[in-house]
Design a protein around this motif. Structure first.
Motif, PDB file in Angstrom:
ATOM      1  N   ARG A   1      -1.074   9.924  -6.629  1.00  0.00           N
ATOM      2  CA  ARG A   1      -1.768   8.634  -6.597  1.00  0.00           C
ATOM      3  C   ARG A   1      -2.341   8.355  -5.211  1.00  0.00           C
ATOM      4  N   VAL A   2      -1.514   8.432  -4.167  1.00  0.00           N
ATOM      5  CA  VAL A   2      -2.006   8.067  -2.838  1.00  0.00           C
ATOM      6  C   VAL A   2      -2.908   9.138  -2.247  1.00  0.00           C
ATOM      7  N   GLY A   3      -2.799  10.366  -2.741  1.00  0.00           N
ATOM      8  CA  GLY A   3      -3.648  11.434  -2.244  1.00  0.00           C
ATOM      9  C   GLY A   3      -4.840  11.700  -3.132  1.00  0.00           C
ATOM     10  N   GLY A   4      -5.044  10.843  -4.120  1.00  0.00           N
ATOM     11  CA  GLY A   4      -6.145  11.020  -5.056  1.00  0.00           C
ATOM     12  C   GLY A   4      -7.492  10.941  -4.370  1.00  0.00           C
ATOM     13  N   LYS A   5      -8.476  11.483  -5.030  1.00  0.00           N
ATOM     14  CA  LYS A   5      -9.827  11.578  -4.480  1.00  0.00           C
ATOM     15  C   LYS A   5     -10.338  10.240  -3.945  1.00  0.00           C
ATOM     16  N   TRP A   6     -10.076   9.162  -4.640  1.00  0.00           N
ATOM     17  CA  TRP A   6     -10.628   7.864  -4.264  1.00  0.00           C
ATOM     18  C   TRP A   6      -9.610   6.954  -3.597  1.00  0.00           C
ATOM     19  N   SER A   7      -8.346   7.181  -3.833  1.00  0.00           N
ATOM     20  CA  SER A   7      -7.304   6.270  -3.359  1.00  0.00           C
ATOM     21  C   SER A   7      -7.260   6.132  -1.849  1.00  0.00           C
ATOM     22  N   ILE A   8      -7.422   7.236  -1.137  1.00  0.00           N
ATOM     23  CA  ILE A   8      -7.315   7.190   0.325  1.00  0.00           C
ATOM     24  C   ILE A   8      -8.345   6.231   0.905  1.00  0.00           C
ATOM     25  N   GLY A   9      -9.597   6.362   0.506  1.00  0.00           N
ATOM     26  CA  GLY A   9     -10.643   5.482   1.030  1.00  0.00           C
ATOM     27  C   GLY A   9     -10.404   4.021   0.687  1.00  0.00           C
ATOM     28  N   ILE A  10      -9.944   3.772  -0.525  1.00  0.00           N
ATOM     29  CA  ILE A  10      -9.663   2.401  -0.953  1.00  0.00           C
ATOM     30  C   ILE A  10      -8.516   1.812  -0.144  1.00  0.00           C
ATOM     31  N   LEU A  11      -7.442   2.582   0.005  1.00  0.00           N
ATOM     32  CA  LEU A  11      -6.276   2.083   0.743  1.00  0.00           C
ATOM     33  C   LEU A  11      -6.591   1.870   2.218  1.00  0.00           C
TER      34      LEU A  11
ATOM     35  N   GLY B   1     -19.701   7.695  -3.267  1.00  0.00           N
ATOM     36  CA  GLY B   1     -19.716   8.511  -4.473  1.00  0.00           C
ATOM     37  C   GLY B   1     -18.900   7.989  -5.639  1.00  0.00           C
ATOM     38  N   ILE B   2     -18.164   6.912  -5.461  1.00  0.00           N
ATOM     39  CA  ILE B   2     -17.320   6.397  -6.540  1.00  0.00           C
ATOM     40  C   ILE B   2     -18.158   5.571  -7.519  1.00  0.00           C
ATOM     41  N   SER B   3     -17.888   5.744  -8.798  1.00  0.00           N
ATOM     42  CA  SER B   3     -18.572   4.943  -9.810  1.00  0.00           C
ATOM     43  C   SER B   3     -17.825   3.623  -9.986  1.00  0.00           C
ATOM     44  N   ARG B   4     -18.489   2.651 -10.572  1.00  0.00           N
ATOM     45  CA  ARG B   4     -17.847   1.355 -10.818  1.00  0.00           C
ATOM     46  C   ARG B   4     -16.618   1.526 -11.701  1.00  0.00           C
ATOM     47  N   ARG B   5     -16.741   2.358 -12.725  1.00  0.00           N
ATOM     48  CA  ARG B   5     -15.614   2.570 -13.636  1.00  0.00           C
ATOM     49  C   ARG B   5     -14.429   3.213 -12.914  1.00  0.00           C
ATOM     50  N   MET B   6     -14.692   4.235 -12.108  1.00  0.00           N
ATOM     51  CA  MET B   6     -13.609   4.904 -11.394  1.00  0.00           C
ATOM     52  C   MET B   6     -12.984   3.986 -10.359  1.00  0.00           C
ATOM     53  N   LEU B   7     -13.791   3.156  -9.720  1.00  0.00           N
ATOM     54  CA  LEU B   7     -13.258   2.180  -8.769  1.00  0.00           C
ATOM     55  C   LEU B   7     -12.340   1.205  -9.488  1.00  0.00           C
ATOM     56  N   THR B   8     -12.773   0.719 -10.641  1.00  0.00           N
ATOM     57  CA  THR B   8     -11.956  -0.209 -11.425  1.00  0.00           C
ATOM     58  C   THR B   8     -10.629   0.436 -11.818  1.00  0.00           C
TER      59      THR B   8
ATOM     60  N   VAL C   1     -12.833 -12.124  -6.244  1.00  0.00           N
ATOM     61  CA  VAL C   1     -11.655 -11.267  -6.329  1.00  0.00           C
ATOM     62  C   VAL C   1     -11.542 -10.468  -5.036  1.00  0.00           C
ATOM     63  N   GLU C   2     -10.362 -10.487  -4.447  1.00  0.00           N
ATOM     64  CA  GLU C   2     -10.102  -9.712  -3.233  1.00  0.00           C
ATOM     65  C   GLU C   2      -8.908  -8.804  -3.456  1.00  0.00           C
ATOM     66  N   TYR C   3      -8.939  -7.674  -2.766  1.00  0.00           N
ATOM     67  CA  TYR C   3      -7.842  -6.716  -2.808  1.00  0.00           C
ATOM     68  C   TYR C   3      -7.274  -6.598  -1.399  1.00  0.00           C
ATOM     69  N   THR C   4      -5.953  -6.665  -1.316  1.00  0.00           N
ATOM     70  CA  THR C   4      -5.267  -6.590  -0.041  1.00  0.00           C
ATOM     71  C   THR C   4      -4.161  -5.540  -0.140  1.00  0.00           C
TER      72      THR C   4
ATOM     73  N   VAL D   1     -10.517  -7.145   0.952  1.00  0.00           N
ATOM     74  CA  VAL D   1     -11.801  -6.511   0.678  1.00  0.00           C
ATOM     75  C   VAL D   1     -12.189  -6.799  -0.772  1.00  0.00           C
ATOM     76  N   ARG D   2     -13.469  -7.021  -0.984  1.00  0.00           N
ATOM     77  CA  ARG D   2     -13.965  -7.312  -2.330  1.00  0.00           C
ATOM     78  C   ARG D   2     -14.447  -6.037  -3.005  1.00  0.00           C
ATOM     79  N   PHE D   3     -14.560  -6.111  -4.329  1.00  0.00           N
ATOM     80  CA  PHE D   3     -14.955  -4.965  -5.143  1.00  0.00           C
ATOM     81  C   PHE D   3     -16.253  -4.347  -4.641  1.00  0.00           C
ATOM     82  N   THR D   4     -17.264  -5.177  -4.405  1.00  0.00           N
ATOM     83  CA  THR D   4     -18.567  -4.649  -3.993  1.00  0.00           C
ATOM     84  C   THR D   4     -18.501  -3.985  -2.620  1.00  0.00           C
ATOM     85  N   GLU D   5     -17.646  -4.506  -1.737  1.00  0.00           N
ATOM     86  CA  GLU D   5     -17.469  -3.872  -0.429  1.00  0.00           C
ATOM     87  C   GLU D   5     -16.861  -2.480  -0.597  1.00  0.00           C
ATOM     88  N   LEU D   6     -15.870  -2.380  -1.476  1.00  0.00           N
ATOM     89  CA  LEU D   6     -15.243  -1.085  -1.738  1.00  0.00           C
ATOM     90  C   LEU D   6     -16.241  -0.116  -2.354  1.00  0.00           C
TER      91      LEU D   6
END
Length: 144
Positions: free
Chosen positions: A34-44, A63-70, A94-97, A52-57
């Motif tokens: 999970r934490v080493g996943g392709k997208w997780s590192i950048g998000i974390l 390269g991340i799609s909206r679906r994969m980000l969700t 919506v914010e993610y912390t 951070v908001r969804f659009t900022e992420l």
């Protein structure tokens, strides 16, 4: 399975059977996946710097799609690494912390991404040399 009988195998995370001693390894593997996943590192990393908001992420995780980000956000929230806050505005904000356990992981993730940045040219050169020595045609579009 009863607590007294620790020799009985249980179903593993991939549906196979493992003994109770192997259960911890499966859990650790799942966490690392999970934490080493392709997208997780950048998000974390982004969420560890502050809310951070969804659009900022979407903009900062290349390269991340909206679906994969969700899906990734949902999984990170489920694992207790992100906190999702919905503000009652129109439209909803919506914010993610990052949670405390994600903040503990932050320095390691930054070190890993810095290491990857420092060595990506060397890795690309090693791949090209390997491909040449094994008669493989190098794929210029293959990601590093």
């Amino acid at each position: 399975m009863s607590q007294g009988n620790s020799d009985v195998p249980e179903a593993g995370c991939d549906g196979g059977l493992f003994t109770p001693g192997q259960a911890k390894a499966c859990t650790v593997r799942e966490v690392l996946d999970r934490v080493g996943g392709k997208w997780s590192i950048g998000i974390l990393v982004a969420a560890s710097r502050g809310p951070v908001r969804f659009t900022e992420l979407e903009r900062c995780v290349e390269g991340i799609s909206r679906r994969m980000l969700t899906l990734t956000l949902r999984n990170l929230e489920r694992d207790g690494l992100l906190r999702r806050t919905v503000y009652p505005t129109v439209p909803p904000k919506v914010e993610y912390t990052a949670t405390p356990i994600a903040l503990e992981l932050y320095e390691s993730l930054v070190a890993l991404t810095e290491w990857a940045e420092r060595h990506r040219a060397e890795i690309a050169a090693a791949r090209a040399a390997y491909d040449r020595s094994h008669g493989r045609v190098a794929n210029a579009t293959e990601p590093i």
